[in-house]
Design a protein around this motif. Structure first.
Motif, short mmCIF file in Angstrom:
data_model
loop_
_atom_site.label_atom_id
_atom_site.label_comp_id
_atom_site.label_asym_id
_atom_site.label_seq_id
_atom_site.Cartn_x
_atom_site.Cartn_y
_atom_site.Cartn_z
N ASP A 42 1.01 -1.26 -0.04
CA ASP A 42 -0.10 0.02 0.05
C ASP A 42 0.78 1.39 -0.11
OD1 ASP A 42 -2.22 -1.78 0.18
OD2 ASP A 42 -2.45 -1.57 2.14
N ILE A 66 0.27 1.55 11.15
CA ILE A 66 -0.87 2.17 11.40
C ILE A 66 -1.78 1.38 10.12
CG2 ILE A 66 -2.29 4.17 11.26
CD1 ILE A 66 0.08 5.79 12.21
N VAL A 67 -3.12 0.65 10.60
CA VAL A 67 -3.83 0.25 9.67
C VAL A 67 -5.35 0.91 9.84
CG1 VAL A 67 -2.61 -2.05 9.91
CG2 VAL A 67 -4.44 -1.46 11.89
N GLU A 68 -6.07 0.47 8.79
CA GLU A 68 -7.60 0.99 9.10
C GLU A 68 -8.51 0.28 9.96
OE1 GLU A 68 -9.10 1.74 5.26
OE2 GLU A 68 -7.60 3.17 4.60
N ASP A 69 -8.19 -1.14 10.00
CA ASP A 69 -8.93 -2.04 10.64
C ASP A 69 -8.26 -2.98 11.64
OD1 ASP A 69 -10.60 -3.99 11.59
OD2 ASP A 69 -11.88 -4.24 9.61
N GLU A 72 -9.21 -6.66 11.39
CA GLU A 72 -8.51 -7.43 10.15
C GLU A 72 -6.97 -7.78 10.45
OE1 GLU A 72 -8.03 -6.67 5.40
OE2 GLU A 72 -8.77 -5.04 6.64
N GLU A 113 -4.47 0.97 15.19
CA GLU A 113 -5.66 1.67 14.40
C GLU A 113 -5.92 3.05 15.44
OE1 GLU A 113 -10.30 1.31 13.96
OE2 GLU A 113 -9.26 -0.59 13.99
N ASN A 115 -7.78 6.44 16.56
CA ASN A 115 -9.02 6.95 16.88
C ASN A 115 -9.22 8.04 15.66
OD1 ASN A 115 -9.52 5.45 18.94
ND2 ASN A 115 -9.03 7.05 20.50
N SER A 116 -10.62 8.03 14.96
CA SER A 116 -11.00 8.91 14.24
C SER A 116 -10.96 10.27 14.61
CB SER A 116 -12.15 8.63 13.55
OG SER A 116 -12.04 7.26 12.94
#
Length: 116
Positions: A42, A66-69, A72, A113, A115-116
């Motif tokens: 990626d 750093i991952v999105e999920d 997963e 992951e 926090n948003s």
């Protein structure tokens, strides 16, 4: 000065085992010379060094992925079939969630992951 990327050179105790480990995480490896493999996933890249290993350095080397999920990522980590590899459960922190993953040379990956 515009910076495009920072690439880390990761030492390894067993080159073939380390290459297999990083491939199991989903990184694609390509030879960058007799003693070096560049891994990519990626758009993120790093080098794996064949002829350099320092136990003290490797056991103090920490990297953050750093991952999105995180769920997963945890599934991928949990499916690594290598008895030298260990990982933590998913941990909740105030800034996000994290899984600690120790690579075959002692390097510690903070799979995170945020926090948003």
């Amino acid at each position: 000065m515009k910076v495009n990327e920072i690439r880390l050179f990761i030492p390894c105790k067993d080159y073939e085992q380390s290459k297999s480990f990083y491939k199991s995480l989903g990184f694609a490896g390509e030879s960058a010379g007799d003693d070096l493999t560049i891994f990519e996933k990626d758009g993120c890249t790093f080098f794996l060094q064949k002829n350099f290993y320092s136990e003290e350095f490797s056991k103090n080397l920490m990297l953050q992925l750093i991952v999105e999920d995180i769920n997963e990522a945890y599934e991928v980590v949990s499916n690594i079939n290598d008895t030298d590899i260990k990982h933590s459960e998913i941990k909740q922190e105030r800034w996000g969630q994290i899984v600690y993953l120790w690579g075959p040379s002692g390097e510690l990956w903070h799979i995170t992951e945020l926090n948003s």
